[in-house]
Design an enzyme around this catalytic site. Structure first.
Site, PDB file in Angstrom:
ATOM      1  N   SER A  84       0.693  -1.199  -0.042  1.00 40.06           N
ATOM      2  CA  SER A  84      -0.012   0.120   0.030  1.00 40.06           C
ATOM      3  C   SER A  84       0.727   1.334  -0.076  1.00 40.06           C
ATOM      4  O   SER A  84       0.355   2.458  -0.107  1.00 40.06           O
ATOM      5  CB  SER A  84      -0.781   0.177   1.494  1.00 40.06           C
ATOM      6  OG  SER A  84      -0.117   0.018   2.453  1.00 40.06           O
ATOM      7  N   THR A  86       2.223   2.041   2.799  1.00 35.34           N
ATOM      8  CA  THR A  86       2.183   2.875   3.990  1.00 35.34           C
ATOM      9  C   THR A  86       3.392   3.258   4.757  1.00 35.34           C
ATOM     10  O   THR A  86       3.692   4.142   5.278  1.00 35.34           O
ATOM     11  CB  THR A  86       1.435   1.736   4.995  1.00 35.34           C
ATOM     12  OG1 THR A  86       0.238   1.403   4.452  1.00 35.34           O
ATOM     13  CG2 THR A  86       1.357   2.299   6.344  1.00 35.34           C
ATOM     14  N   SER A 115      -5.368   8.447   4.454  1.00 33.94           N
ATOM     15  CA  SER A 115      -4.707   7.236   4.964  1.00 33.94           C
ATOM     16  C   SER A 115      -3.775   6.796   3.745  1.00 33.94           C
ATOM     17  O   SER A 115      -3.786   7.553   2.728  1.00 33.94           O
ATOM     18  CB  SER A 115      -5.970   6.156   4.530  1.00 33.94           C
ATOM     19  OG  SER A 115      -5.602   4.949   4.444  1.00 33.94           O
ATOM     20  N   THR A 163       8.500  -6.142 -48.711  1.00 38.55           N
ATOM     21  CA  THR A 163       7.387  -7.044 -47.991  1.00 38.55           C
ATOM     22  C   THR A 163       8.175  -8.238 -47.612  1.00 38.55           C
ATOM     23  O   THR A 163       8.791  -8.845 -48.615  1.00 38.55           O
ATOM     24  CB  THR A 163       6.111  -6.985 -48.555  1.00 38.55           C
ATOM     25  OG1 THR A 163       6.208  -7.698 -49.900  1.00 38.55           O
ATOM     26  CG2 THR A 163       5.611  -5.750 -48.916  1.00 38.55           C
ATOM     27  N   HIS A 164       7.768  -8.846 -46.577  1.00 41.24           N
ATOM     28  CA  HIS A 164       8.608 -10.145 -46.084  1.00 41.24           C
ATOM     29  C   HIS A 164      10.024 -10.307 -46.099  1.00 41.24           C
ATOM     30  O   HIS A 164      10.651 -11.127 -46.428  1.00 41.24           O
ATOM     31  CB  HIS A 164       7.791 -11.272 -46.888  1.00 41.24           C
ATOM     32  CG  HIS A 164       6.364 -11.631 -47.175  1.00 41.24           C
ATOM     33  ND1 HIS A 164       5.975 -12.349 -45.947  1.00 41.24           N
ATOM     34  CD2 HIS A 164       5.463 -10.860 -47.716  1.00 41.24           C
ATOM     35  CE1 HIS A 164       4.739 -12.187 -46.255  1.00 41.24           C
ATOM     36  NE2 HIS A 164       4.304 -11.309 -47.195  1.00 41.24           N
ATOM     37  N   LYS A 300      34.840   2.226 -38.065  1.00 42.20           N
ATOM     38  CA  LYS A 300      33.356   1.453 -37.834  1.00 42.20           C
ATOM     39  C   LYS A 300      32.627   2.387 -37.212  1.00 42.20           C
ATOM     40  O   LYS A 300      32.957   3.011 -36.125  1.00 42.20           O
ATOM     41  CB  LYS A 300      33.781   0.287 -37.290  1.00 42.20           C
ATOM     42  CG  LYS A 300      32.468  -0.608 -37.207  1.00 42.20           C
ATOM     43  CD  LYS A 300      32.815  -2.325 -36.625  1.00 42.20           C
ATOM     44  CE  LYS A 300      31.464  -3.098 -36.977  1.00 42.20           C
ATOM     45  NZ  LYS A 300      30.556  -2.604 -36.216  1.00 42.20           N
ATOM     46  N   ASN A 302      28.651   2.536 -35.485  1.00 39.31           N
ATOM     47  CA  ASN A 302      27.514   1.602 -35.245  1.00 39.31           C
ATOM     48  C   ASN A 302      26.442   2.541 -35.006  1.00 39.31           C
ATOM     49  O   ASN A 302      26.488   3.815 -34.700  1.00 39.31           O
ATOM     50  CB  ASN A 302      27.889   0.958 -33.885  1.00 39.31           C
ATOM     51  CG  ASN A 302      29.056  -0.115 -34.070  1.00 39.31           C
ATOM     52  OD1 ASN A 302      29.121  -0.739 -35.250  1.00 39.31           O
ATOM     53  ND2 ASN A 302      29.652  -0.463 -33.123  1.00 39.31           N
ATOM     54  N   GLU A 307      20.378   1.398 -31.131  1.00 41.53           N
ATOM     55  CA  GLU A 307      20.528   0.476 -30.068  1.00 41.53           C
ATOM     56  C   GLU A 307      19.959   0.816 -28.935  1.00 41.53           C
ATOM     57  O   GLU A 307      19.455  -0.106 -28.014  1.00 41.53           O
ATOM     58  CB  GLU A 307      22.106  -0.140 -30.027  1.00 41.53           C
ATOM     59  CG  GLU A 307      22.597  -0.836 -31.314  1.00 41.53           C
ATOM     60  CD  GLU A 307      23.754  -1.129 -31.333  1.00 41.53           C
ATOM     61  OE1 GLU A 307      24.657  -0.719 -30.662  1.00 41.53           O
ATOM     62  OE2 GLU A 307      24.333  -1.619 -32.484  1.00 41.53           O
TER      63      GLU A 307
END
Length: 439
Positions: A84, A86, A115, A163-164, A300, A302, A307
């Site tokens: 809760s 509390t 409360s 597509t695919h 290189k 990336n 990511e």
């Protein structure tokens, strides 16, 4: 700011000893909102004649300090605690009592009319509403604008559709980026659509939703103060017992974030694939070079921002699973996984607010199109033979594709050899025309 002396009391000490679980505390945003609630509650109780005005102002001044983050080190309880909240509610009560000074009681004064069962979830709702409204939605607007700007920039860059993961009829790079912008816009709308429910808080329900020991005007007046000071849309719940017993609105918001995560993964996958290379990949676009991509391979680069976004999206999907399970942990008049929900939902909101903004600025804004490569792929795609169907029929177009693929020649060359007139080829194989809406 760090407080030098310990301001919490015995109930906080008990909770610290009981829950040495993760070392991760309740999100500071929840504590700050809990303090704001208690500060405005004190002022309202004074206005209602229930609390001495000087005591109320001392409590409110203490609450302002906590809400401003000046005592964040005074809230040491682990986030995995009583369901809760509390423990954290009492932690805040004790700290405010210490700051307010002599004659202030943690339960009788600071917690008056409240409360843990209504104030803690209210603080979680308002923390989530605040981050979603003031951080996430603006960040999504920024990302949508960046993607839309690229859609305009690339509107005439014809490329092979896919597509695919296989060659398909031509599209423009601008159309693809417009699709990504629409995904983000729809995601923003989905998040925004949940916020009306998130802003319906259970304050005033006290222990079980009946409002016992709370003045009938208390909750409404506190909500008005909170809304006026924050600029957020905060309202009464549709039903006090629903609001007390369930955290469905927070589960709903998390669900919208999960959909957004799915969208982010899709569009970032596309961008990563289009930027792959530079010589052995698609190399249709070039991503900004932000840092070294390898400690061993010189030069290189990336897709680091892609990511980052994908990792954050995975975390949000995981958080949603935990939030869903937390939402299930409700029986009769109370949900008992509110700290878990708070921890994961606020993390998701904060992560996405940061990630969307960074992805826009550090990735999308700097993307450039390799137009020569795009054109080469578009012209080499055998799927453009689809445009010949209305002129020569599917079977003959299929035969042209088969021969072109086997021989390595162009569609136009094979079609001409098979007797298709040059005027038909000029009309049918106009790739830019293929990218326009044919309906």
């Amino acid at each position: 700011m760090t407080t030098m002396q310990q301001l919490w009391g015995g109930e906080t000490d008990k909770a610290v000893k009981n829950f040495p679980v993760s070392g991760e505390r309740v999100p500071a945003r929840v504590v700050h909102w809990l303090a704001r609630i208690k500060g405005d509650a004190a002022r309202v109780n004074a206005d209602l004649g229930l609390l001495d005005a000087q005591v109320a102002e001392r409590i409110a001044a203490a609450a302002d300090e906590v809400a401003d983050g000046r005592h964040d080190d005074q809230f040491p309880i682990d986030v995995f605690q009583t369901g809760s909240g509390t423990s954290t509610n009492m932690n805040v009560n004790e700290v405010l009592t210490s700051i307010a000074g002599e004659g202030v009681h943690a339960n009788d004064h600071v917690n008056m009319g409240q409360s843990s069962n209504d104030t803690f979830p209210t603080a979680v709702h308002l923390a989530a509403l605040d981050v979603a409204t003031n951080e996430l939605l603006p960040a999504l607007t920024t990302l949508e604008a960046s993607l839309s700007a690229k859609a305009t920039e690339f509107k005439d860059a014809v490329k092979s559709g896919r597509t695919h993961m296989m060659d398909a009829v031509p599209v423009t790079l601008g159309q693809e980026f417009a699709g990504y912008a629409a995904q983000v816009r729809l995601g923003r709308e989905r998040v925004a659509a949940t916020l009306e429910h998130v802003g319906q808080v259970p304050l005033g329900g006290t222990a079980v939703g009946t409002g016992m020991n709370t003045h009938p005007e208390f909750a409404g007046k506190v909500r008005e103060r909170l809304a006026e000071r924050s600029g957020l849309t905060i309202s009464a719940p549709l039903d006090a017992f629903e609001a007390q017993a369930s955290r469905d609105a927070l589960v709903e918001l998390s669900g919208a974030l999960k959909v957004l995560a799915v969208s982010f993964i899709k569009l970032s996958n596309d961008i990563r694939l289009m930027g792959s290379g530079p010589r052995a990949g698609l190399a249709e676009i070039e991503l900004p070079s932000l840092q070294k991509g390898s400690s061993i391979m010189p030069g290189k680069v990336n897709p680091v921002m892609v990511e980052m976004l994908q990792q954050v999206s995975a975390q949000v999907i995981g958080n949603d699973t935990a939030i869903t399970h937390g939402g299930i942990q409700a029986a009769f008049e109370l949900n008992v996984a509110i700290p878990l929900i708070a921890r994961n939902l606020l993390q998701s909101l904060e992560f996405f607010a940061n990630a969307a903004r960074l992805f826009a600025v550090n990735c999308v804004d700097g993307i450039t199109a390799n137009r020569d490569q795009l054109e080469t792929y578009a012209e080499g795609s055998l799927s453009v033979a689809t445009a010949l169907n209305p002129f020569i029929g599917y079977d003959k177009a299929s035969a042209i594709v088969t021969e072109a693929h086997a021989s390595g020649r162009t569609l136009r060359e094979v079609a001409r050899e098979m007797g298709v007139e040059e005027s038909v080829l000029d009309e049918a194989l106009n790739m830019r025309a293929m990218t326009t809406n044919q309906a």
